[in-house]
Design a protein around this motif. Sequence first.
Motif, PDB file in Angstrom:
ATOM      1  N   UNK A  20      -6.133 -17.224 -14.160  1.00 59.54           N
ATOM      2  CA  UNK A  20      -5.585 -16.289 -12.987  1.00 59.54           C
ATOM      3  C   UNK A  20      -6.462 -16.075 -11.853  1.00 59.54           C
ATOM      4  N   UNK A  21      -6.402 -17.360 -10.965  1.00 59.78           N
ATOM      5  CA  UNK A  21      -7.429 -17.017  -9.673  1.00 59.78           C
ATOM      6  C   UNK A  21      -7.081 -16.171  -8.839  1.00 59.78           C
ATOM      7  N   UNK A  22      -6.122 -15.507  -8.736  1.00 60.97           N
ATOM      8  CA  UNK A  22      -5.506 -14.341  -8.058  1.00 60.97           C
ATOM      9  C   UNK A  22      -6.034 -12.775  -8.570  1.00 60.97           C
ATOM     10  N   UNK A  23      -6.468 -12.924  -9.810  1.00 60.53           N
ATOM     11  CA  UNK A  23      -6.589 -11.525 -10.521  1.00 60.53           C
ATOM     12  C   UNK A  23      -7.628 -10.775  -9.804  1.00 60.53           C
ATOM     13  N   UNK A  29      -7.389  -5.700  -3.999  1.00 61.46           N
ATOM     14  CA  UNK A  29      -6.170  -4.991  -3.084  1.00 61.46           C
ATOM     15  C   UNK A  29      -5.587  -3.870  -3.658  1.00 61.46           C
ATOM     16  N   UNK A  30      -5.501  -3.641  -4.910  1.00 56.62           N
ATOM     17  CA  UNK A  30      -5.132  -2.486  -5.662  1.00 56.62           C
ATOM     18  C   UNK A  30      -5.913  -1.396  -5.398  1.00 56.62           C
ATOM     19  N   UNK A  35      -7.459   3.709  -2.349  1.00 54.49           N
ATOM     20  CA  UNK A  35      -8.121   4.200  -1.260  1.00 54.49           C
ATOM     21  C   UNK A  35      -7.387   4.656   0.006  1.00 54.49           C
ATOM     22  N   UNK A  36      -6.688   3.982   0.295  1.00 51.93           N
ATOM     23  CA  UNK A  36      -5.816   4.255   1.657  1.00 51.93           C
ATOM     24  C   UNK A  36      -4.859   5.219   1.332  1.00 51.93           C
ATOM     25  N   UNK A  37      -4.205   5.421   0.088  1.00 52.58           N
ATOM     26  CA  UNK A  37      -3.475   6.730  -0.270  1.00 52.58           C
ATOM     27  C   UNK A  37      -4.076   7.574  -0.342  1.00 52.58           C
ATOM     28  N   UNK A  38      -5.666   7.643  -0.861  1.00 52.96           N
ATOM     29  CA  UNK A  38      -6.382   8.820  -0.697  1.00 52.96           C
ATOM     30  C   UNK A  38      -6.752   9.315   0.721  1.00 52.96           C
ATOM     31  N   UNK A  39      -6.748   8.410   1.497  1.00 53.65           N
ATOM     32  CA  UNK A  39      -7.112   8.617   2.942  1.00 53.65           C
ATOM     33  C   UNK A  39      -5.874   9.465   3.477  1.00 53.65           C
ATOM     34  N   UNK A  40      -4.716   8.755   3.278  1.00 57.09           N
ATOM     35  CA  UNK A  40      -3.612   9.327   4.131  1.00 57.09           C
ATOM     36  C   UNK A  40      -3.437  10.846   3.413  1.00 57.09           C
TER      37      UNK A  40
END
Length: 301
Positions: A20-23, A29-30, A35-40
């Motif tokens: 799974x090369x994109x794992x 990314x998750x 972190x973006x949700x927390x910042x918002x």
Amino acid sequence: MSSQYSQPRQNSLAEHTSGRPYAKLLSKAFALLCAACTFVCVATLVMLLWKIIEYGWGRVSMDLITEYPSSTPEKAGIKSALVGSLYLIGLTALFSVPIGVGAAIFLEEYCKPSRWRTMVQTNIANLAGVPSIVYGILGLGLFVRYMNLNRSVLAGAMTLTLVVLPIVILTAQEALRAVPGSIRQASYALGATRWQTVWGQLLPASLPSILTGVILALSRALGEAAPLLAIGAATYTTFLPESIYDDFSVMPLQIYYWAGLPQEEFKQAAAAAIVVLLTVLICMNALAVFLRYRFSKRIQW
């Protein structure tokens, strides 16, 4: 030593992500999304608080706290609402803490696993998520009309007790479950009864978590307006309640009343009252943190 312990973890991660090369990329990314949700969330909260403080800070003064509500915006205060809120929360704690902690002790320490216990436990968990307006309608029918308590402090406190009781029970149960089973076994091995084990060992050990949960539940009750509106609590009073059967007002209702008036000065007074209410809530949460830290230092497993 650290390299010896870290090597198996790297190998294990490599084994799990093989094929799974994109794992790893998706995992990063998750994490960035979280972190973006927390910042918002934090940025939105800070922006709202800043706007409220900026709008109402000029109205915050001792006169706001020591004066009664008035039809003149410049003279309007929150004395009756502030005292009513503290009076109401005190009675709510008096009702909810013994009943909630007692119910938690019975369910965790005395009640044997059965379908009845599972049903009760499920209903308590569901009641914790019921909207507070539903409890307000229940309080209107049961306490105000059936028991003839009218729009009194007692009726309001019993209604808010219904709101916070499931939270207190669940918090106390979690606190009791966190006590190691070896504490119970050692107490029984020394000849203590179940009551002596609960009173002398389990409650002192779980007290920090129970206190934290109770104070946070009461903080929620302090900011509730919907159930008190449902039972018909006053939004404008110019006197302090002298007994538990007197009419009362609380800060959320006072803010709701001022925010609905057309004068801009009343809206500024509402923002200033929100600042005072947030200060009281922060003080209660700080007390919860302090008590948890204070009592946790005495516990050594």
